[in-house]
Design a protein around this motif. Structure first.
Motif, mmCIF file in Angstrom:
data_model
loop_
_atom_site.group_PDB
_atom_site.id
_atom_site.type_symbol
_atom_site.label_atom_id
_atom_site.label_comp_id
_atom_site.label_asym_id
_atom_site.label_seq_id
_atom_site.Cartn_x
_atom_site.Cartn_y
_atom_site.Cartn_z
ATOM 1 N N PRO A 88 6.639 -30.749 32.687
ATOM 2 C CA PRO A 88 7.511 -31.552 31.819
ATOM 3 C C PRO A 88 8.560 -32.306 32.618
ATOM 4 O O PRO A 88 9.031 -31.817 33.646
ATOM 5 C CB PRO A 88 8.137 -30.519 30.889
ATOM 6 N N THR A 89 8.918 -33.488 32.128
ATOM 7 C CA THR A 89 9.888 -34.334 32.833
ATOM 8 C C THR A 89 11.176 -34.521 32.038
ATOM 9 O O THR A 89 12.116 -35.154 32.524
ATOM 10 C CB THR A 89 9.271 -35.731 33.070
ATOM 11 N N ASN A 90 11.203 -34.013 30.790
ATOM 12 C CA ASN A 90 12.431 -34.108 29.989
ATOM 13 C C ASN A 90 12.432 -33.005 28.930
ATOM 14 O O ASN A 90 11.436 -32.274 28.801
ATOM 15 C CB ASN A 90 12.502 -35.484 29.292
ATOM 16 N N ILE A 91 13.506 -32.874 28.188
ATOM 17 C CA ILE A 91 13.631 -31.741 27.263
ATOM 18 C C ILE A 91 12.555 -31.766 26.184
ATOM 19 O O ILE A 91 12.072 -30.715 25.763
ATOM 20 C CB ILE A 91 15.049 -31.670 26.643
ATOM 21 N N HIS A 92 12.139 -32.965 25.753
ATOM 22 C CA HIS A 92 11.109 -33.028 24.702
ATOM 23 C C HIS A 92 9.784 -32.465 25.210
ATOM 24 O O HIS A 92 9.120 -31.693 24.513
ATOM 25 C CB HIS A 92 10.975 -34.474 24.208
ATOM 26 N N GLU A 93 9.426 -32.790 26.456
ATOM 27 C CA GLU A 93 8.177 -32.253 27.019
ATOM 28 C C GLU A 93 8.335 -30.753 27.298
ATOM 29 O O GLU A 93 7.406 -29.972 27.124
ATOM 30 C CB GLU A 93 7.801 -33.039 28.276
ATOM 31 N N GLY A 128 18.473 -34.774 16.150
ATOM 32 C CA GLY A 128 17.066 -35.141 16.323
ATOM 33 C C GLY A 128 16.338 -34.131 17.185
ATOM 34 O O GLY A 128 15.191 -33.747 16.899
ATOM 35 N N LEU A 129 17.014 -33.646 18.225
ATOM 36 C CA LEU A 129 16.399 -32.647 19.104
ATOM 37 C C LEU A 129 16.141 -31.363 18.321
ATOM 38 O O LEU A 129 15.079 -30.738 18.445
ATOM 39 C CB LEU A 129 17.319 -32.358 20.297
ATOM 40 N N GLU A 168 15.627 -31.094 15.121
ATOM 41 C CA GLU A 168 14.485 -31.342 14.212
ATOM 42 C C GLU A 168 13.164 -31.310 14.977
ATOM 43 O O GLU A 168 12.195 -30.684 14.549
ATOM 44 C CB GLU A 168 14.647 -32.697 13.536
ATOM 45 N N ALA A 169 13.166 -31.947 16.139
ATOM 46 C CA ALA A 169 11.926 -31.977 16.941
ATOM 47 C C ALA A 169 11.510 -30.551 17.310
ATOM 48 O O ALA A 169 10.336 -30.174 17.226
ATOM 49 C CB ALA A 169 12.157 -32.803 18.207
ATOM 50 N N ALA A 170 12.500 -29.731 17.651
ATOM 51 C CA ALA A 170 12.203 -28.337 18.006
ATOM 52 C C ALA A 170 11.658 -27.594 16.794
ATOM 53 O O ALA A 170 10.647 -26.895 16.875
ATOM 54 C CB ALA A 170 13.462 -27.662 18.523
ATOM 55 N N ALA A 171 12.296 -27.796 15.648
ATOM 56 C CA ALA A 171 11.869 -27.090 14.435
ATOM 57 C C ALA A 171 10.433 -27.460 14.067
ATOM 58 O O ALA A 171 9.636 -26.589 13.701
ATOM 59 C CB ALA A 171 12.813 -27.428 13.286
ATOM 60 N N ALA A 172 10.078 -28.724 14.242
ATOM 61 C CA ALA A 172 8.707 -29.163 13.938
ATOM 62 C C ALA A 172 7.706 -28.494 14.877
ATOM 63 O O ALA A 172 6.537 -28.319 14.535
ATOM 64 C CB ALA A 172 8.612 -30.686 14.078
#
Ligand code: LRH
Ligand code: MN
Length: 432
Positions: A77-82, A114-115, A117-121
């Motif tokens: 991963p290269t960022n928190i979303h990945e 948003g982060l 929410e993305a985590a919850a999904a």
């Protein structure tokens, strides 16, 4: 929120499990018969395991490094979303790691709602947030080369205080309830700093961070014997940590990173002491042979991890001041696929929790009271020797996870697929 964005297909897990379930049911039934002969209900242990969880560190999703080098893995991963995607893979397979512990500014974004929410999904929440006053950031006004919360430079202490308060504010947006404060502050030469005045500066500054804690938050003080300082460290051991936590107040607790002690230190006794005084706040699980090696939990000394959980189960039975330690992994994956290491570590940690739950506490306590040393030891050893694999796998399977987590992960081709999608991470050194 519905987990709308799970990274692996449920069919892949179902197909893999279909090949394993018959053997698992057989192993589970035979272990159940064996345990029932000693009055233990295997389903009760399975229910305890199903309720157990440990958080994964966002920084553990990528390859870690040492001061000498970091060897990236293709598709890391290269960022928190990945990083969250990879943490979701770990949880989808293991069903025991539903929370991520983030680190700032490493995981800094512009939209924390948003982060969240993305985590919850992805089926994830956030555990303790970690501040970072052990590295200088580009454009930072005051360097931490003189220390941070204990620096002799007032402006540097103020900067460190404000960073920790910012981490609390970010954590509130993410739904966290704990701030982990590890400071590398210390010296490399005798005489470089005064031990008492350094601690007093730390306490004065930490009190300002403490004052910013919301009512339902805790501040977890993480002690460490050495590194990056190699002569003295301001919060070097559990003694300094518990005294600081008592000085700060009831919301200050102590966090035990297993790798932050001298070799052969009796960490399970430290756990019992911190609990006795109501100051046991959390853990960073890993393993080590020499220093703060940040190796996979249970990979070097699984018996020590079991003895730590033996104290935690005793503590659960004798709660003091709200027994609610945060269980988190803190590892540096230098030679393995980080996802495989965290799958293996989560299994090792849950296994020690399950084994500690099998200890016949009545027999243990009776042997202790009657000084029957061998039978006291055997009460622990009998539990330690049980292969709890079928219990963990059945709990996982019933929660929608994979019976064989590593085989199913490899069948998913997750890493090779991500190697196609993600940009390559540059060479470097150090942890992140
Ligand atoms: C310090 C430590 C601390 C983290 C860092 C990544 O050694 O254990 O918990 O902030 O590692
Ligand atoms: Mn740690």
């Amino acid at each position: 929120m519905i987990m709308t964005n799970l990274p692996l297909s449920a069919d892949l897990i179902a197909e893999a499990n279909a090949r394993e379930i018959e053997a698992l049911e057989d192993d589970y039934a035979s272990l159940g018969r064996k345990l029932s002969r000693t009055g233990i209900d295997i389903d009760a242990i399975k229910r305890r395991v199903a309720g157990f969880s440990v958080a994964v560190p966002s920084w553990g999703a990528g390859r870690g490094g040492t001061r000498f080098a970091k060897f990236p893995i293709a598709g890391e991963p290269t960022n928190i979303h990945e990083k969250l995607e990879d943490c979701a893979v770990i949880n989808q397979l293991s069903r025991v790691t539903p929370r991520v512990s983030p680190h700032f500014p490493w995981d800094k974004v512009s939209d924390y709602a948003g982060l969240r929410e993305a985590a919850a999904a992805l089926g994830l929440g956030f555990d303790a947030v970690n501040s970072n006053t052990f590295q200088d950031q580009p454009g930072q006004a005051h360097s931490y080369n003189t220390g941070s919360l204990s620096s002799t430079v007032k402006a540097t202490r103020q900067q460190a205080i404000e960073h920790n308060i910012e981490c609390i504010e970010i954590g509130q947006k993410l739904g966290s309830k704990d701030l982990t404060v590890w400071v590398g502050d210390g010296t490399n030469f005798p005489g470089q700093q005064d031990f008492a005045r350094s601690l007093d500066r730390y306490l004065e500054a930490a009190a300002q961070v403490y004052a910013a804690l919301p009512n339902d938050w805790r501040m977890l003080l993480e002690h460490k014997m050495f590194e990056p300082a190699f002569y003295s460290t301001v919060i070097s051991d559990w003694g300094s940590s518990i005294l600081a936590a008592q000085e700060l107040g009831p919301k200050a607790k102590c966090l035990v990173d297993l790798g932050h002690h001298a070799p052969n230190v009796n960490i399970e006794q430290i756990v019992a002491r911190l609990h006795r005084f109501g100051k046991l706040g959390g853990f960073h699980f890993n393993d080590s042979k020499y220093g703060d090696d940040d190796l996979d939990s249970g990979s070097i000394n699984p018996h020590q991890l079991f003895l730590v959980f033996n104290e935690l189960v005793e503590a659960e039975l004798n709660p003091r001041d709200g027994f609610n330690p945060s269980y988190m992994i803190d590892q540096s994956h230098n030679v393995t696929d980080p996802i495989e290491s965290m799958l293996s570590s989560a299994e090792a940690i849950a296994a020690c929790y399950a084994k500690a739950s099998l200890v016949d506490r009545a027999a243990l306590h009776a042997a202790q009271e009657s000084n029957d040393t061998m039978m006291a030891f055997q009460a622990l050893r009998r539990a330690y020797n049980v292969d709890v694999g079928p219990i963990l796998a059945m709990a996982r399977y019933e929660a929608g996870g994979a019976i064989d987590v590593l085989a199913t992960y490899r069948q998913s081709q997750w890493r090779p697929r991500k190697a196609q999608e993600r940009k390559a991470v540059g060479l470097g050194a150090g942890i992140v």
